[in-house]
Design an enzyme around this catalytic site. Structure first.
Site, PDB file in Angstrom:
ATOM      1  N   ASP A  16      30.018  84.751  11.339  1.00  0.00           N
ATOM      2  CA  ASP A  16      30.012  83.783  12.415  1.00  0.00           C
ATOM      3  C   ASP A  16      29.352  82.578  11.790  1.00  0.00           C
ATOM      4  O   ASP A  16      28.128  81.741  12.848  1.00  0.00           O
ATOM      5  CB  ASP A  16      28.219  83.557  13.456  1.00  0.00           C
ATOM      6  CG  ASP A  16      28.431  83.159  14.693  1.00  0.00           C
ATOM      7  OD1 ASP A  16      29.733  82.534  15.060  1.00  0.00           O
ATOM      8  OD2 ASP A  16      27.747  83.203  16.236  1.00  0.00           O
ATOM      9  N   LEU A  76      19.835  78.094  18.329  1.00  0.00           N
ATOM     10  CA  LEU A  76      21.432  78.754  16.874  1.00  0.00           C
ATOM     11  C   LEU A  76      22.056  78.655  18.009  1.00  0.00           C
ATOM     12  O   LEU A  76      23.085  78.633  18.720  1.00  0.00           O
ATOM     13  CB  LEU A  76      20.840  79.807  16.849  1.00  0.00           C
ATOM     14  CG  LEU A  76      19.413  80.148  16.056  1.00  0.00           C
ATOM     15  CD1 LEU A  76      19.486  81.878  15.860  1.00  0.00           C
ATOM     16  CD2 LEU A  76      18.627  79.503  14.879  1.00  0.00           C
ATOM     17  N   SER A  77      23.514  77.966  16.688  1.00  0.00           N
ATOM     18  CA  SER A  77      25.210  77.864  16.771  1.00  0.00           C
ATOM     19  C   SER A  77      24.984  78.305  15.340  1.00  0.00           C
ATOM     20  O   SER A  77      25.766  77.510  14.532  1.00  0.00           O
ATOM     21  CB  SER A  77      24.987  75.927  16.480  1.00  0.00           C
ATOM     22  OG  SER A  77      25.806  76.201  16.922  1.00  0.00           O
ATOM     23  N   GLU A  90      36.263  83.355  21.257  1.00  0.00           N
ATOM     24  CA  GLU A  90      35.228  84.080  21.479  1.00  0.00           C
ATOM     25  C   GLU A  90      34.480  82.489  22.972  1.00  0.00           C
ATOM     26  O   GLU A  90      34.251  81.202  22.438  1.00  0.00           O
ATOM     27  CB  GLU A  90      34.041  83.016  20.724  1.00  0.00           C
ATOM     28  CG  GLU A  90      32.857  83.625  20.927  1.00  0.00           C
ATOM     29  CD  GLU A  90      31.949  83.446  20.063  1.00  0.00           C
ATOM     30  OE1 GLU A  90      30.454  83.556  20.215  1.00  0.00           O
ATOM     31  OE2 GLU A  90      32.107  82.500  19.071  1.00  0.00           O
TER      32      GLU A  90
END
Length: 409
Positions: A294, A328-329, A143
């Site tokens: 994720d 966000l992570s 990614e």
């Protein structure tokens, strides 16, 4: 590869008193397994004149194909994007811990990193069959770093790259050998991206569109060039607009190649995607929806600071942020939790929720003849669930690899 003779001599297992997910329907049928594959009982009865060597009563539970996670950055303290001398042991730990969540196969995912990280890490994550040691590795998902600066999300800007005049050479120079890679996420608006999409697709690598400011036309051209997936729909892309819906518009586009199904990842953790957005996507294009976690290395850990690639991540309750920000992570919800939330948020059928985590990712990767279904001849990778879709047991190649204490299977 299993030989026909050795498989014929293997014991036959018959799972009884269960509802099996097959052909989009929960059927009150028995599941027959031999030699690590799903067996056709009629052939067993009428051609071999055999019966089961062992029966296992499933207590009325659901048997569904094992879950497949095509986007997982790490978990349980392990960061797949950290260039250590023993990446394999970390992958093995995650593979083992995923079994309790019904995951039987996964794609370890690397976020945007400097070239030396890819060169060191990728050779240490080979494709590997699952078993008692843990879930199988189907290939690595890369990614980045060929993504948009504006929509980089948690990816470090310093390591983002674009394509030069010899675009595919840039890809190889960045990643090194691609033998262990199965998915690459890139932004289709980058110059020469279509050349790269075609080259990756020719190698059997799936190309996903994400972390992008592409308009719908650029996204359609990317799909016409070979892209088949969208990375975490709605997140890190232009929001839907009625005059140009952007990448989101691929779900209903009439400009895709005939018979072409676009798949798209959804993070159904209750944080990344509003339930209304989940419903919109599912109702627009249900057969393309692929549930992904994720998940970040903080999966399975408590509040505090953890790493993700080159950055620190701070976990606060159910949310993971880049430390010191509100960006966000990734997620800290495992796949079984995402399935239950998706079911509740969309009101879809149990069958649809389960196929979004099994059949659809298998179809995305071109593995639907062996993974993602309980069809005759498929690998006997499956999960035993109660009526609330909590995992009771996990099987890989017909072998029990994990079970809840109270399951009794």
């Amino acid at each position: 590869m299993r030989s026909g003779q050795s498989a014929a001599l293997a014991p036959v297992l018959q799972f009884t008193n269960c509802r099996i997910l097959r052909g989009g329907t929960l059927l009150r049928e028995d599941l027959w397994v031999r030699g690590g594959r799903i067996l056709d009982p009629e052939k067993l009865f009428f051609e071999e004149r055999r019966v089961a060597d062992e029966q296992r009563d499933c207590g009325g539970r659901i048997l569904a194909p094992g879950f497949i996670d095509v986007q997982i950055n790490g978990g349980f303290g392990v960061d797949f994007s950290r260039a250590t001398e023993d990446v394999g042991s970390g992958v093995a730990l995650v593979a083992r811990r995923l079994l309790s969540h019904g995951v039987t196969s996964f794609c370890p995912t690397l976020v945007t990193s400097p070239p030396e990280v890819y060169h060191k890490v990728l050779p240490q994550i080979p494709v590997k069959s699952g078993g008692p040691h843990g879930a199988g590795v189907l290939g690595v998902h890369l990614e980045g770093p060929f993504i948009s600066r504006e929509k980089r999300g948690a990816h470090p800007e310093a390591y983002l790259r674009s394509f030069g005049a010899n675009a595919f050479h840039d890809v190889l120079a960045t990643y090194g050998p691609l033998d262990n890679v199965c998915i690459v996420t890139l932004a289709p608006e980058l110059d020469r991206s279509h050349e790269v999409i075609q080259a990756l697709t020719a190698k059997g690598i799936r190309v996903s569109l994400g972390h992008s400011v592409a308009d719908l036309r650029a996204a359609e051209v990317a799909v016409q060039s070979g892209a088949t997936f969208i990375t975490h729909l709605f997140n890190a892309m232009l929001p839907f607009h009625h005059r140009d819906p952007g990448i989101v518009g691929l779900l209903t586009s009439d400009q895709l190649p005939p018979g072409h199904c676009i798949f798209y990842g959804m993070i159904a953790d209750g944080i990344h995607t509003n339930p209304a957005a989940l419903r919109i996507a599912h109702r627009a294009h249900p057969q393309g929806l692929v549930l992904v976690t994720d998940a970040v290395p903080a999966l399975g850990l408590g509040n505090g600071r953890h790493t993700l690639g080159q950055q620190e991540v701070e976990v606060d309750g159910l949310i993971a942020y880049i430390a010191g920000t509100k960006t966000l992570s990734g997620s800290i919800a495992p796949m079984d939790v995402c399935i239950r939330h998706f079911l509740q948020a969309t009101g879809c059928s149990v069958e649809s929720a389960l196929e979004a985590a099994s059949l659809h990712p298998a179809q995305l990767l071109g593995l639907e003849k062996t993974k993602g279904s309980l069809d005759f001849g498929a690998d006997a990778d499956f999960v035993v669930l109660d009526d609330t879709l909590h995992v009771q047991a996990t099987y890989i190649s017909g072998e029990l690899v994990w079970q809840a204490e109270e399951a009794g299977l």
